[in-house]
Motif scaffolding. Structure first.
Motif, PDB file in Angstrom:
ATOM      1  N   UNK A 102      11.944  14.707 -13.588  1.00 35.10           N
ATOM      2  CA  UNK A 102      11.893  13.240 -13.519  1.00 35.10           C
ATOM      3  C   UNK A 102      12.213  12.647 -14.888  1.00 35.10           C
ATOM      4  N   UNK A 103      11.571  13.175 -15.919  1.00 36.63           N
ATOM      5  CA  UNK A 103      11.823  12.676 -17.278  1.00 36.63           C
ATOM      6  C   UNK A 103      13.304  12.829 -17.641  1.00 36.63           C
ATOM      7  N   UNK A 104      13.870  13.987 -17.339  1.00 39.71           N
ATOM      8  CA  UNK A 104      15.271  14.229 -17.646  1.00 39.71           C
ATOM      9  C   UNK A 104      16.207  13.282 -16.913  1.00 39.71           C
ATOM     10  N   UNK A 105      15.919  13.037 -15.648  1.00 45.79           N
ATOM     11  CA  UNK A 105      16.751  12.109 -14.877  1.00 45.79           C
ATOM     12  C   UNK A 105      16.689  10.692 -15.447  1.00 45.79           C
ATOM     13  N   UNK A 130      19.746   8.561 -17.393  1.00 48.69           N
ATOM     14  CA  UNK A 130      20.183   7.249 -16.879  1.00 48.69           C
ATOM     15  C   UNK A 130      19.938   6.136 -17.899  1.00 48.69           C
ATOM     16  N   UNK A 131      18.812   6.213 -18.608  1.00 43.99           N
ATOM     17  CA  UNK A 131      18.432   5.194 -19.591  1.00 43.99           C
ATOM     18  C   UNK A 131      18.320   5.876 -20.942  1.00 43.99           C
ATOM     19  N   UNK A 132      19.422   5.939 -21.648  1.00 49.44           N
ATOM     20  CA  UNK A 132      19.522   6.680 -22.925  1.00 49.44           C
ATOM     21  C   UNK A 132      18.520   6.214 -23.974  1.00 49.44           C
ATOM     22  N   UNK A 133      18.122   4.949 -23.933  1.00 48.17           N
ATOM     23  CA  UNK A 133      17.180   4.452 -24.954  1.00 48.17           C
ATOM     24  C   UNK A 133      15.810   5.100 -24.814  1.00 48.17           C
TER      25      UNK A 133
END
Length: 52
Positions: free
Chosen positions: A37-40, A44-47
């Motif tokens: 989940x964290x990786x996904x 998606x949200x690079x920040x």
């Protein structure tokens, strides 16, 4: 609450309602999330990946 919303929300509207971007970035590394989940989210949200 952020952990639960991220893991269990089924609708984008729920994410928009319950998550606040600046707060999410501030607490991101304190959240206990499954690795996938964290990786996904970070892909998606690079920040989030660089959030302190």
């Amino acid at each position: 609450m952020y952990e639960r919303v991220i893991r269990e929300s089924m609708r984008v509207e729920d994410l928009r309602t319950y998550l606040h971007g600046p707060t999410l970035r501030r607490v991101w590394h304190h959240l206990w999330l499954p690795r996938k989940v964290r990786g996904l989210w970070e892909s998606r949200f690079r920040t989030l990946a660089g959030a302190a």
